[in-house]
Scaffold this active site. Structure first.
Site, PDB file in Angstrom:
ATOM      1  CB  THR A 213      29.999 142.799  46.935  1.00  0.00           C
ATOM      2  OG1 THR A 213      31.070 142.101  46.329  1.00  0.00           O
ATOM      3  CG2 THR A 213      30.371 143.238  48.349  1.00  0.00           C
TER       4      THR A 213
ATOM      5  NE  ARG B 163      38.270 137.834  42.266  1.00  0.00           N
ATOM      6  CZ  ARG B 163      37.203 138.569  42.568  1.00  0.00           C
ATOM      7  NH1 ARG B 163      36.525 138.324  43.676  1.00  0.00           N
ATOM      8  NH2 ARG B 163      36.791 139.506  41.765  1.00  0.00           N
ATOM      9  CB  VAL B 164      41.818 139.116  47.313  1.00  0.00           C
ATOM     10  CG1 VAL B 164      41.236 140.237  48.162  1.00  0.00           C
ATOM     11  CG2 VAL B 164      42.439 138.045  48.182  1.00  0.00           C
ATOM     12  N   GLY B 165      38.997 140.070  45.740  1.00  0.00           N
ATOM     13  CA  GLY B 165      38.420 141.164  44.961  1.00  0.00           C
ATOM     14  C   GLY B 165      38.581 142.490  45.684  1.00  0.00           C
TER      15      GLY B 165
ATOM     16  CB  THR C  51      28.582 145.529  44.304  1.00  0.00           C
ATOM     17  OG1 THR C  51      28.327 144.232  43.737  1.00  0.00           O
ATOM     18  CG2 THR C  51      27.492 146.481  43.825  1.00  0.00           C
TER      19      THR C  51
ATOM     20  N   GLY D 150      35.510 142.990  40.710  1.00  0.00           N
ATOM     21  CA  GLY D 150      36.537 143.443  41.651  1.00  0.00           C
ATOM     22  C   GLY D 150      37.855 143.800  40.998  1.00  0.00           C
TER      23      GLY D 150
END
Lengths: 301, 301
Positions: free
Chosen positions: A152, A180-182, A203, A206
């Site tokens: 990230t 998918r969400v981190g 970063t 996640g």
């Protein structure tokens, strides 16, 4: 007046260089963060952010990002958005709303369209080739390992008027599950900012970063008077040890922070580069190496 | 052995009553949380959770939910899912994965299908009628006020073996933008659990609740030795004052918490009911009234 900026990974340098002119010319921290992240988002050679980001298991590039205003705590965030050229621009726009600040998927894309933001097919031929290659490997019995390309970009800026802003942008895990969400769009976990104190951004993996809101904890310890580097060491390594003991596994954790006086901090459990700039330091890269003593060793990269 | 449970709003009582038998019979905190929330999700008369939840501006019911294991910090979360009968069951299943723990939209729905979870059209005729009525009002020049029906069900359970689990489930703001995500699926903001310490859950205006991860902060203060009610008062009211000063507006904030010894806590800036049960107390409702002194007055409801 003091102004300063810090960003994650070597890729951050080009963004920080671009934003340095903004800050030096009395520009706002918000413009610096957006400008710096857009440089990364627009670069097709970078495979973990924006255009050129690696796709999910279905071959779609799904992007996450967020923006936070450290003056009033307003947040904008997006997750799972496709074909939006600049997730950070979308997140920053959402931070101005009273409600509906965090949008996902087609709802986020509709908002982008309604507000005239640029759309763009974010899948490059290079990213498509990488995905096809991985599909073949998986088809030949190779293990599906989504642990690649999760770098990230996080940027924190302090401007000469004392405003602090933080932003994140990422394509998330290569070969992630659709939707998918981190941590990157999640306040506290992926980022946090308070202009009276400082800010932090994360970063790494996640799914582990979201097990404790360390960005918030770092800022909270700083608010209690702890120096930025001490706050990071205490928050990050204490939790890494606890997670190892309680869950038997720890992914990659890397954090950057900046206090309201322009001091930088970093904590990481892997080799990690980051870029900085301030009224006292020209834009440059540093390398942080994790030690066994819960501190990092920092050298010019 | 001590076991205990607490849930948000008067609607929680029926869920807590059902789960009481589970906990009294040496059942797990995870089963208690899932059972209690499913009772609420299945009830078509409740307009803010699951089946019967009020739709977004497009007339679609989009649901958020999460589950956290306080032993190992594993989290499962979903946002913007349509036509999944039990968001809490889906979130609990996701909490067992190593990665891809937080899924949104069609990706989350695909995961539910792949794992055999029940699908169901979650829009009831009552919810559809309410939406049509609101459309007419808006069409006649009425202001679009999405500040209704945002009562998240949050449940925390401590079982006789010392395990703590927390879960949330909600349809979010009535008339929300498509894809809008609130605090409920966000760790730290909507919920947090540590079996060695305790847990907290939130309900109210998600866009304000996500401006500081108070559920985490409450648990963190308890970990430092602060009693549960004192931790809630300190975290919640300090931030409400700060948000008013810094952003000029504060939405509804209500929090419940439970420590690892079975003690309850509550903090709120609006009239708020909650349900409790323990090995010492039969399932019952309490009413919390916010005072001007940063404390709540609690009476049996």
């Amino acid at each position: 007046m003091t102004y300063a900026m810090i960003g994650t990974w070597a890729m951050a340098l080009s963004g920080v260089q671009r934003a340095a002119a903004t800050l030096a010319a009395d520009g706002t921290a918000g413009d610096a963060v957006e400008t710096a992240i857009q440089v990364i988002e627009d670069d097709p050679s970078l495979t973990s952010v924006g255009y050129g980001g690696l796709p999910n298991e279905q071959g779609m590039v799904q992007l996450d990002g967020a923006y936070m205003n450290g003056d009033n705590f307003q947040i904008g965030a997006v997750a799972g958005v496709e074909d939006v050229a600049s997730p950070i621009a979308l997140a920053r726009l959402l931070a101005k709303e009273r409600v509906n600040n965090f949008l996902v998927g087609t709802g986020a894309e509709a908002y982008a369209d309604q507000h005239g933001l640029a759309r763009k097919n974010m899948l490059t031929s290079g990213a498509k080739t990488a995905w096809q290659k991985r599909q073949v490997e998986v088809g030949q019995g190779g293990r599906l390992t989504p642990y690649d390309g999760h770098d990230t970009v996080g940027m924190i800026a302090l401007d000469a008027r004392g405003h602090i802003r933080v932003g994140t942008s990422t394509s998330g895990l290569f070969m992630k599950h659709a939707g998918r969400v981190g941590d990157s769009p999640q306040p506290g976990n992926g980022f946090y900012a308070d202009s009276a104190v400082g800010a932090a951004a994360a970063t790494g993996l996640g799914e582990d970063l979201m097990k404790r809101p360390l960005c918030f904890e770092i800022v909270s310890l700083m608010a209690q008077g702890m120096p930025v580097q001490e706050a990071m060491d205490k928050a990050v390594y204490t939790f890494i040890d606890q997670l190892q003991a309680r869950n038997g596994a720890v992914g990659e954790f890397s954090y950057i922070a900046l206090d309201h006086q322009g001091n930088f901090g970093v904590a990481t459990n892997v080799e990690f580069q980051y870029a900085v700039f301030s009224d006292r330091v020209a834009p440059r890269l540093y390398l942080a190496m994790p030690g066994n003593d819960h501190h990092v060793t920092i050298t010019p990269a």
